[in-house]
Design a protein around this motif. Structure first.
Motif, PDB file in Angstrom:
ATOM      1  N   THR A   1       0.823  -1.057   0.183  1.00 37.68           N
ATOM      2  CA  THR A   1       0.196  -0.001  -0.006  1.00 37.68           C
ATOM      3  C   THR A   1       0.763   1.349   0.187  1.00 37.68           C
ATOM      4  O   THR A   1       1.948   1.358   0.819  1.00 37.68           O
ATOM      5  CB  THR A   1      -1.004   0.003   1.263  1.00 37.68           C
ATOM      6  OG1 THR A   1      -1.982  -1.100   0.823  1.00 37.68           O
ATOM      7  CG2 THR A   1      -1.820   1.131   1.358  1.00 37.68           C
ATOM      8  N   ILE A   2       0.652   2.169  -0.825  1.00 39.85           N
ATOM      9  CA  ILE A   2       1.489   3.521  -0.965  1.00 39.85           C
ATOM     10  C   ILE A   2       0.424   4.499  -1.077  1.00 39.85           C
ATOM     11  O   ILE A   2      -0.519   4.632  -2.127  1.00 39.85           O
ATOM     12  CB  ILE A   2       2.453   3.360  -2.215  1.00 39.85           C
ATOM     13  CG1 ILE A   2       3.161   2.095  -2.150  1.00 39.85           C
ATOM     14  CG2 ILE A   2       3.017   4.356  -2.487  1.00 39.85           C
ATOM     15  CD1 ILE A   2       4.229   1.860  -3.199  1.00 39.85           C
ATOM     16  N   LEU A   3       0.942   5.547  -0.148  1.00 46.26           N
ATOM     17  CA  LEU A   3      -0.180   6.922  -0.216  1.00 46.26           C
ATOM     18  C   LEU A   3      -1.687   6.417  -0.393  1.00 46.26           C
ATOM     19  O   LEU A   3      -2.590   6.970  -1.095  1.00 46.26           O
ATOM     20  CB  LEU A   3      -0.027   7.791  -1.571  1.00 46.26           C
ATOM     21  CG  LEU A   3       1.279   8.672  -1.326  1.00 46.26           C
ATOM     22  CD1 LEU A   3       2.704   7.904  -1.004  1.00 46.26           C
ATOM     23  CD2 LEU A   3       1.346   9.628  -2.486  1.00 46.26           C
ATOM     24  N   ASN A   4      -2.016   5.228   0.480  1.00 50.86           N
ATOM     25  CA  ASN A   4      -3.123   4.840   0.741  1.00 50.86           C
ATOM     26  C   ASN A   4      -3.734   4.147  -0.402  1.00 50.86           C
ATOM     27  O   ASN A   4      -4.973   3.710  -0.300  1.00 50.86           O
ATOM     28  CB  ASN A   4      -4.236   5.847   0.950  1.00 50.86           C
ATOM     29  CG  ASN A   4      -4.031   6.284   2.457  1.00 50.86           C
ATOM     30  OD1 ASN A   4      -4.028   5.760   3.313  1.00 50.86           O
ATOM     31  ND2 ASN A   4      -4.108   7.838   2.655  1.00 50.86           N
ATOM     32  N   HIS A   5      -2.995   3.510  -1.525  1.00 48.36           N
ATOM     33  CA  HIS A   5      -3.433   2.929  -2.510  1.00 48.36           C
ATOM     34  C   HIS A   5      -3.135   1.601  -2.256  1.00 48.36           C
ATOM     35  O   HIS A   5      -1.810   1.294  -2.231  1.00 48.36           O
ATOM     36  CB  HIS A   5      -2.909   3.362  -4.027  1.00 48.36           C
ATOM     37  CG  HIS A   5      -3.317   4.811  -4.383  1.00 48.36           C
ATOM     38  ND1 HIS A   5      -4.187   4.919  -5.397  1.00 48.36           N
ATOM     39  CD2 HIS A   5      -3.501   6.104  -3.760  1.00 48.36           C
ATOM     40  CE1 HIS A   5      -4.600   6.244  -5.394  1.00 48.36           C
ATOM     41  NE2 HIS A   5      -4.085   6.847  -4.464  1.00 48.36           N
ATOM     42  N   GLN A   6      -3.647   0.615  -2.525  1.00 52.18           N
ATOM     43  CA  GLN A   6      -3.404  -0.751  -2.215  1.00 52.18           C
ATOM     44  C   GLN A   6      -3.334  -1.470  -3.807  1.00 52.18           C
ATOM     45  O   GLN A   6      -3.961  -1.177  -4.532  1.00 52.18           O
ATOM     46  CB  GLN A   6      -4.679  -1.519  -1.854  1.00 52.18           C
ATOM     47  CG  GLN A   6      -4.822  -1.171  -0.375  1.00 52.18           C
ATOM     48  CD  GLN A   6      -6.267  -1.624   0.189  1.00 52.18           C
ATOM     49  OE1 GLN A   6      -6.432  -2.658   0.634  1.00 52.18           O
ATOM     50  NE2 GLN A   6      -7.189  -0.490   0.057  1.00 52.18           N
ATOM     51  N   ILE A   7      -1.944  -1.621  -3.755  1.00 54.03           N
ATOM     52  CA  ILE A   7      -1.445  -1.891  -5.236  1.00 54.03           C
ATOM     53  C   ILE A   7      -0.718  -3.349  -5.344  1.00 54.03           C
ATOM     54  O   ILE A   7       0.096  -3.820  -4.332  1.00 54.03           O
ATOM     55  CB  ILE A   7      -0.282  -1.108  -5.584  1.00 54.03           C
ATOM     56  CG1 ILE A   7      -0.739   0.407  -5.486  1.00 54.03           C
ATOM     57  CG2 ILE A   7       0.262  -1.110  -6.922  1.00 54.03           C
ATOM     58  CD1 ILE A   7       0.203   1.451  -5.503  1.00 54.03           C
ATOM     59  N   VAL A   8      -0.797  -4.198  -6.281  1.00 46.19           N
ATOM     60  CA  VAL A   8      -0.110  -5.306  -6.609  1.00 46.19           C
ATOM     61  C   VAL A   8       0.956  -5.032  -7.694  1.00 46.19           C
ATOM     62  O   VAL A   8       0.793  -4.303  -8.651  1.00 46.19           O
ATOM     63  CB  VAL A   8      -0.845  -6.524  -6.915  1.00 46.19           C
ATOM     64  CG1 VAL A   8      -1.683  -6.340  -8.231  1.00 46.19           C
ATOM     65  CG2 VAL A   8       0.067  -7.777  -7.018  1.00 46.19           C
ATOM     66  N   PHE A   9       2.278  -5.361  -7.202  1.00 42.10           N
ATOM     67  CA  PHE A   9       3.565  -5.323  -8.109  1.00 42.10           C
ATOM     68  C   PHE A   9       3.792  -6.674  -8.512  1.00 42.10           C
ATOM     69  O   PHE A   9       3.704  -7.641  -7.916  1.00 42.10           O
ATOM     70  CB  PHE A   9       4.699  -4.676  -7.634  1.00 42.10           C
ATOM     71  CG  PHE A   9       4.424  -3.179  -7.050  1.00 42.10           C
ATOM     72  CD1 PHE A   9       3.689  -2.994  -5.665  1.00 42.10           C
ATOM     73  CD2 PHE A   9       4.669  -2.020  -7.803  1.00 42.10           C
ATOM     74  CE1 PHE A   9       3.765  -1.848  -5.226  1.00 42.10           C
ATOM     75  CE2 PHE A   9       4.412  -0.730  -7.256  1.00 42.10           C
ATOM     76  CZ  PHE A   9       3.842  -0.723  -6.159  1.00 42.10           C
ATOM     77  N   PHE A  10       4.237  -6.870 -10.103  1.00 38.54           N
ATOM     78  CA  PHE A  10       4.740  -8.130 -10.496  1.00 38.54           C
ATOM     79  C   PHE A  10       5.464  -7.849 -11.744  1.00 38.54           C
ATOM     80  O   PHE A  10       5.240  -6.951 -12.500  1.00 38.54           O
ATOM     81  CB  PHE A  10       3.621  -8.960 -10.800  1.00 38.54           C
ATOM     82  CG  PHE A  10       2.433  -8.463 -11.855  1.00 38.54           C
ATOM     83  CD1 PHE A  10       1.357  -7.553 -11.531  1.00 38.54           C
ATOM     84  CD2 PHE A  10       2.500  -8.903 -13.317  1.00 38.54           C
ATOM     85  CE1 PHE A  10       0.543  -7.115 -12.343  1.00 38.54           C
ATOM     86  CE2 PHE A  10       1.528  -8.597 -14.170  1.00 38.54           C
ATOM     87  CZ  PHE A  10       0.691  -7.523 -13.812  1.00 38.54           C
TER      88      PHE A  10
END
Lengths: 356, 356, 356
Positions: free
Chosen positions: A44-53
């Motif tokens: 989670t970055i700056l309140n954004h929940q993100i998947v990196f791949f």
């Protein structure tokens, strides 16, 4: 009201009131390149929940971490050649966030897509862009950090999760006077020496630089183990704060052998990279690496230097998280400034100026 | 509305409504003397977060547990000869809460100070004063507890943290009828005997006293192990409730050998001290000691008696915390009184009268 | 607005708004009979905190889990011949919730009673009735589940606590297309096969039935281990959803040996019972059993089949709880439907229709 006239205590308390805001229109450090191998990474970055791949072509993508079908985190899915497949009903999304397969269904619905984020991998770091409504697309490239690509240096690092707002780490790194107290058992040494070393602070609207010189001093054990110093040394500590990260360059040359103001000086160098990325208003990620150029037994010595760095950063984490917990316990009561707060307060003013 | 006419259920529910208040202008038990050696002690009392520490002259001080510079808990710092030093940037505070050194800075700011609390160490206990706005300074001395200084007694104790409001421990200790159910596997014995023992309750506006006599009864194993009883015994249980603590004096003499009303009676004695100090409205500290005068193998027997006491108090903790959790689950629904609630309800009325 | 015209996404979001309501005037599964031996069982159902216990006559009772005296959970007490005794002061309650003894007190107060719940034990299951204001007493008997009493079947099961609302388990069980993704390492097998198996869905205002046939397919290892199949098999999966529970009947016969539409078909059968009972709006209990009729080494084979079932249900739990957490993280944002959602959406409409 001019920000320049606010005390540090006011700035700290003001941040709390504005706490839903972060500087925008810039790149933040999202991950170390080494974190992205064959598994998805949820962050989670700056309140954004993100998947990196990273797909098989080596490309890194970042999507909203939620399947648009039944909301399972995509980070629980599996990476395939051309995208990431949800672990519940198998919807496959490509790096642009578009669903390209719904198993068992001929037609993929037009609305089957998830948000994407702009990513740039550079110098073994993964950067992510956060713009405002008018600048969703990056308007610049991320900061360069060529140290990671310099063959004379060995580096490694880690990512720490902090239960504390990101600016408390800025405060900590911009004020090395804490070495003698927090790092008593690692790199601390003589507290008085650290407290009284001559310190120059300079800043503009985007950066703060702190330079400390300790000429003609006894080399600490890490230094003598890593480099063939002849006797006393001239040491330096240079801290460069930028909004997304700090670069801390410490090192030494044989006493009198070179000018500490020579940017190409020889000797032993430890170059720390400190990506400090908000997770939420009250938590953050600390993505650090340490690069060094030992002359003796380089692989082994670098490993020791990095391990020592890790122990030091562990000590900081204990202190900063305890500090933040206590700030909350005492409901962010006003703080008192002392001499060491000059550089941290300038950094707070820079961030404050970005939030208006 | 006269407090005397409120039912216990009303009192319990009333407390909840007034739950931000505690009796003031009195001493509370803050710590056992044995807790303060070479490390600071962090403890929250009546919602005040406090660091306690003993300097090299043996003096105990209590300060607000927050450095006035950057809010780190002072309890993470180190004790020095003349004060406590913050573990972040090294500010040194004396026992009066005054900062007496800011490392690397010539002048200590006038505002560099933290709040202090009035402390009194007496009878191996650390007491702390809480006054109202008009009585910040103590207006009396703490209660005496000379048992701890009596060379005929051996004692030890511990401090339990309770996830329950402090008055639920009062209820428990003032009603020993629970022995047969809660302490079935330790000191319980015959439940019916405990429930039906003749009990006298007396009280005034500051204390409640409960006296129970069990004449001509079989000595329990702990008693025969600790003391050379000849056969049957005359036993007593005397409970004295005060707002800050309870004293529970149990024991026995050989049946018919002495009057149970003789305060200087001989025989085997167990004297429990129970300091019960609110942490917050919903949590508390239970600071207990057990003093005893075994005749056989005193050190070893006292150790066993204290260990047995600990197991018993562990059982109480399970019950009281489960009780409180259930009170919350059921939103403090009205309770029903039975015969055993006479003494606990008087104690609740005393505290209620202090809160007006 | 006609419920029939709402999309699944609307239904899911609507449920959230109405989340304090559950279908009433029906029996829910409260426990497996095997859970009630000599200890009380605490379980919250539809936000009611309940203690279940079986007295020596074998009768199961369900009372409010709170002693009316000092609020201790009765589930911390002990079962006696004719009731349950509180673990604090020993009040004894019978199965009708009436206090029948207050130790040490001659008269039991008239108000000393706790609420009771209507219970029915049938087919090795404990059912509990929840009515509305007008139907506190059951108006029907619980659903029959004779499989548990069929001597040709062996069964066992367990109760899982879910940090997710109960309807997410309905969704999961009504859509077996997830087998190929969630159960990749247990019963999954070929994902495409499961996704494309021909599926019939039928429903009325109280139930949904899904039938899938996989004729002339290769038997999976569990099947060949349990039953003497000669070669290829005709497999079926039949799912019956009712508001209180699902019955999932899977199995196979030798290919071509019997009609899959014959309810008395021979072969290998696995009959799953899935009681899904809300605990709160956001949590639930999943009470499952698996019954099977292996021909080879029945005890041992049944044990393996049930163990395999357990691993499969563990996988579902991970996915469903992660899904729910993410739904909350993303604040119940609208979901997109695909082909597999037909049956789950019908079940949601049935429950929706019960909440009006």
């Amino acid at each position: 009201m001019s920000v320049q006239h606010m005390s540090a205590a006011e700035l700290i308390n003001t941040d709390v009131e504005k706490k839903s805001l972060f500087p925008l229109n810039m790149w933040y450090v999202a991950a170390l390149s080494s974190e992205l191998k064959d598994k998805p990474l949820a962050r989670t970055i700056l309140n954004h929940q993100i998947v990196f791949f990273r797909t098989s072509d080596g490309e890194v993508s970042a999507l909203e971490d939620r399947c648009c079908h039944r909301a399972l985190p995509l980070s629980l899915g599996t990476i395939e050649n051309n995208g990431i497949r949800c672990g519940y009903h198998g919807l496959l999304f490509n790096g642009d966030g578009k669903c390209i397969e719904v198993p068992g269904q001929g037609k993929v619905p037009r609305k089957a897509l998830v948000s994407t984020y702009s990513i740039c991998e550079q110098n073994h770091l993964i950067w992510i862009w956060f713009g405002d409504e008018n600048t969703q697309e990056p308007t610049c490239t991320p900061p360069e950090y060529p140290v990671h690509n310099n063959p004379e240096y060995l580096f490694d690092g880690d990512v720490y999760h902090y239960e504390a707002p990101y600016q408390l780490i800025h405060d900590n790194l911009l004020d090395l006077s804490h070495l003698g107290y927090v790092h008593l058992y690692t790199i601390g040494g003589n507290a008085k020496l650290h407290m009284t070393a001559e310190t120059k602070v300079e800043s503009d609207e985007k950066m703060v630089r702190v330079v400390r010189h300790m000429p003609d001093s006894v080399p600490p054990p890490t230094y003598t183990a890593a480099y063939p110093f002849k006797g006393k040394i001239d040491r330096w500590q240079e801290i460069l704060f930028k909004i997304s990260h700090l670069e801390i360059w410490t090192g030494a040359v044989d006493a009198g052998s070179d000018s500490l103001d020579n940017p190409n000086r020889d000797g032993f160098h430890m170059k720390g990279f400190h990506g400090i990325t908000p997770e939420t208003e009250t938590t953050c990620h600390y993505l650090w690496t340490m690069s060094t150029n030992p002359k003796h037994d380089p692989e082994e010595t670098a490993k020791k230097v990095i391990e020592q760095t890790r122990l030091t950063f562990d000590e900081d984490k204990v202190v900063i998280e305890a500090q933040y917990k206590n700030m909350q316990n005492f409901k962010n009561r006003t703080m008192l400034d002392i001499h060491v707060d000059v550089a941290p307060n300038r950094a707070r003013r820079i961030i404050e100026s970005q939030l208006t």
